[in-house]
Design an enzyme around this catalytic site. Structure first.
Site, short mmCIF file in Angstrom:
data_model
loop_
_atom_site.label_atom_id
_atom_site.label_comp_id
_atom_site.label_asym_id
_atom_site.label_seq_id
_atom_site.Cartn_x
_atom_site.Cartn_y
_atom_site.Cartn_z
N ARG A 16 0.83 -1.22 0.00
CA ARG A 16 0.00 0.00 0.00
C ARG A 16 0.87 1.27 0.00
O ARG A 16 0.48 2.29 -0.55
CB ARG A 16 -0.97 0.01 1.18
CG ARG A 16 -0.28 -0.05 2.52
CD ARG A 16 -1.28 -0.06 3.67
NE ARG A 16 -0.62 -0.46 4.90
CZ ARG A 16 -1.07 -0.16 6.12
NH1 ARG A 16 -2.16 0.54 6.26
NH2 ARG A 16 -0.42 -0.57 7.18
N SER A 43 -4.88 4.56 6.00
CA SER A 43 -4.68 3.15 5.66
C SER A 43 -4.27 2.95 4.21
O SER A 43 -3.55 2.04 3.88
CB SER A 43 -5.97 2.36 5.90
OG SER A 43 -6.33 2.42 7.26
N GLU A 64 -19.07 4.25 0.09
CA GLU A 64 -18.30 3.76 -1.06
C GLU A 64 -19.10 3.80 -2.36
O GLU A 64 -18.54 4.06 -3.43
CB GLU A 64 -17.81 2.33 -0.80
CG GLU A 64 -16.83 2.20 0.36
CD GLU A 64 -17.50 2.14 1.72
OE1 GLU A 64 -18.75 2.06 1.77
OE2 GLU A 64 -16.79 2.20 2.74
N PHE A 89 -14.53 -3.36 0.40
CA PHE A 89 -15.51 -2.28 0.16
C PHE A 89 -15.37 -1.70 -1.24
O PHE A 89 -16.27 -1.00 -1.73
CB PHE A 89 -15.34 -1.17 1.21
CG PHE A 89 -15.19 -1.70 2.60
CD1 PHE A 89 -16.01 -2.72 3.07
CD2 PHE A 89 -14.21 -1.20 3.45
CE1 PHE A 89 -15.86 -3.24 4.35
CE2 PHE A 89 -14.06 -1.70 4.74
CZ PHE A 89 -14.88 -2.73 5.18
N ASP A 123 -7.92 -8.40 11.56
CA ASP A 123 -9.30 -7.91 11.41
C ASP A 123 -10.27 -9.03 11.05
O ASP A 123 -11.47 -8.91 11.27
CB ASP A 123 -9.38 -6.81 10.35
CG ASP A 123 -9.02 -5.44 10.90
OD1 ASP A 123 -8.94 -5.32 12.16
OD2 ASP A 123 -8.82 -4.51 10.13
N ARG A 173 -1.71 -4.93 3.02
CA ARG A 173 -1.33 -4.28 4.25
C ARG A 173 0.00 -4.73 4.85
O ARG A 173 0.72 -3.91 5.44
CB ARG A 173 -2.43 -4.53 5.28
CG ARG A 173 -2.15 -3.97 6.66
CD ARG A 173 -3.36 -4.19 7.57
NE ARG A 173 -3.14 -3.59 8.88
CZ ARG A 173 -2.66 -4.27 9.91
NH1 ARG A 173 -2.32 -5.54 9.79
NH2 ARG A 173 -2.49 -3.66 11.08
#
Lengths: 320, 283
Positions: A16, A43, A64, A89, A123, A173
């Site tokens: 990212r 993020s 979104e 998303f 998560d 990530r």
């Protein structure tokens, strides 16, 4: 005992960040590039662009569907929107918006999707999308890209800025080895043969390209010479490179951080079955959701690491 | 485009209604009710209000833009686009047929002039129009962006995401209109999913609301749209509540959801056309 790796690294970084740095650089080159983000600027590493070009950046809030429509609209008048959020998303949540307003309408929107796959980690499964490549590659007009490390993600980001048409760019990530060169040329739709081999081909995408590089060294210790091909572009797929390699090796493994159903392996199987059927083993998630854990633990538990690629390669070889 | 008199515009309205009915009848599919109710709106927009160029280009720089979010009104939109010079009127006869540019719902895929985004899956247009309006601001382009939504369409959540966004960013070069006919496929909106007080809702979201009470009166529509324009550029997005009657202009079609998506039979078409004067020549 240390492996004799054909590619090595001195530094690890998240892909990212490669996107964030590429986005900023692309923004400096082209004033038509604009950014949108649905409350995940930190993020997605879009903050530097936002700071340097506040007038060209749009925080959309946690909305979104609206973000995708806005991006489609901004292309009318010549803007090149980069719309960022988590991969979950950015795809499943807004599939119809992407389908109608972006893909069917053939808009020059770049959907930038972070935290894809199991390596999102703790998560858990609500956020670990493993179906996004399939959903996106099914859409006509859509280009689908899944780079493997920081450098390749940065190069891919710069490349899609100059590509006309809708693009899905997938990254992640976790901190990951940087093993490809900083000055690489990124050619959309062109596979990269990273390691020459003759016994079996490993087609890998995203984070699993690194696992494939490790697997190649492990296989070599046992006298098996694997070819490693980096499929950063899932669509359009470089069918020529796939056929050329499998013609030589006679069998293959696909490796991806995604469901086996609908993923890269499926696309490769389609190519092989149409042109020259050959044994193919799949390394991917086998029809299940993920769960909480560290990236390393998850790749191990769901069978996506180098050891699993080695096993799959041997299985493919045995079927030749 | 040269401005036309009310009488001339009125004639275009009846011709648009004829076009819609004949198009839907010819292919025995499509949505006649809502476009009949929006004839005055479409004609006011394309023959008076919009500063636009029928020599279509996608970017539409230095032009007013129009988006149709409730894409099932396609027959009405295609008629007004053809009648204002975007493509040959003859082409209306290809509506919904194989190999046509006039898809069941508006699309860009076949390159029909006048269409800038596909619509039909409801709730998406306002977001797209907002993006286009913000692109105009970024480009220093002072023209406006117009969009039509259905009232039933407001049941889609995305509309309210866009509503919040528009006010937050003060997108005041956008003029939205709701076709407030109180009908949707399954019945009256108040029975299907009551919209309650729409004026209060949009005002609470931070919009300037402009009510056009008689949406089937050409002069009222023109006046209402001119007022909406005068309300633009003042820091708030503008929403017209356009009170229309679905099926307006044909006595047996008016005021009911039954003609939302049903074509007339041969006899019904003859009856309906008898009520609408052929003014510009049928296609």
């Amino acid at each position: 005992m240390s492996l004799d790796l054909k590619f090595t690294y001195t530094e690890k970084k998240d892909t990212r960040s490669g996107f964030g740095d590429g986005f900023l650089e692309a923004g400096r080159k082209n004033p038509n590039i604009v950014g949108l983000c649905a409350d995940l600027i930190g993020s997605l590493k879009m903050g530097a662009f936002q700071k340097e070009f506040p007038d060209r950046f749009f925080q959309t809030g946690i909305a979104e569907a609206n973000m995708i429509g806005l991006a489609a609209g901004m292309t009318i008048g010549g803007k090149i929107p980069f719309a960022g959020t988590f991969a979950n998303f950015a795809t499943g949540r807004v599939y119809d918006q992407i389908r109608q307003s972006v893909a069917y309408s053939d808009k020059n929107v770049k959907i930038c999707a972070s935290h894809a796959g199991l390596t999102l980690g703790e998560d858990g499964a609500t956020h670990q999308i493993l179906e996004d490549l399939g959903m996106m590659k099914m859409l006509p007009h859509m280009t689908v890209i899944n780079p493997c490390d920081y450098n390749q993600t940065k190069a891919a980001t710069l490349a899609i800025a100059e590509h006309e048409g809708p693009v899905y760019l997938r990254f992640g990530r976790p901190s990951w080895p940087i093993f490809t060169p900083a000055d690489q040329k990124f050619e959309i739709g062109k596979a990269w043969k990273m390691i020459d081999g003759k016994d079996v081909t490993i087609f890998a995408t995203g984070h699993l390209v690194w696992e494939a590089v490790v697997a190649e060294a492990m296989l070599r210790e046992e006298g098996i010479h694997a070819e490693v091909i980096n499929i950063h572009t899932i669509k359009p797929l470089d069918e020529e490179a796939i056929m050329e390699s499998v013609k030589k090796t006679g069998c293959a493994v696909s490796a991806e951080e995604h469901q086996i159903n609908g993923g890269l392996g499926d696309s490769i199987a389609q190519t092989l079955s149409r042109h020259n059927p050959a044994p193919l083993e799949y390394v991917g998630v086998n029809d299940s959701f993920g769960e909480s854990g560290t990236p390393t633990q998850l790749l191990e538990k769901y069978g996506l690491n180098a050891e699993n690629i080695v096993k799959a390669a041997k299985k493919a070889l045995a079927r030749k | 485009m040269e401005k036309q008199s009310i009488e001339q515009l009125q004639k275009i309205c009846t011709q648009l209604r004829r076009d819609v009915l004949r198009m839907v009848h010819a292919v025995q599919s499509g949505h006649p009710g809502a476009p009949l109710g929006c004839a005055e709106f479409f004609v006011s927009l394309y023959f008076d209000i919009l500063r636009h160029d029928p020599n279509f280009n996608m970017d539409g720089k230095d032009e007013d833009l129009f988006f149709l979010s409730n894409g099932h009104l396609s027959a009405g939109w295609y008629s007004v686009l053809a009648r204002s010079g975007y493509f040959p009127v003859e082409e209306l006869k290809t509506f919904r047929k194989i190999n046509s540019r006039l898809q069941g719902h508006p699309a860009t895929e076949e390159g029909l002039p006048g269409i800038r985004v596909a619509s039909g899956s409801l709730g998406q247009g306002l977001s797209v129009a907002l993006g286009a309006a913000q692109a105009k601001k970024l480009n220093g382009d002072d023209k406006l962006v117009y969009i039509l939504l259905g009232d039933g369409e407001l049941q889609e959540g995305q509309v309210w995401e866009a509503a919040m966004y528009a006010a937050h960013y003060g997108v005041d070069n956008l003029i939205a209109t709701i076709d407030y006919n109180g009908q949707q496929i399954d019945g009256p909106t108040e029975k299907v999913m009551d919209l309650k007080n729409l004026k209060a809702k949009w005002e609470a979201f931070g919009w300037e609301v402009n009510e056009i009470k008689d949406g089937n009166n050409l002069e009222a529509v023109l006046e209402g749209l001119k007022k909406a324009k005068s309300l633009s550029g003042k820091g708030k997005p503008v929403m017209n509540l356009l009170y229309t009657e679905m099926g307006y202009g044909v006595d047996f079609m008016v005021g009911t959801h039954k003609w939302h998506g049903s074509p007339p039979s041969d006899e019904q078409l003859a009856d309906a056309l008898g009520q609408l004067e052929e003014t510009l020549g049928d296609y």
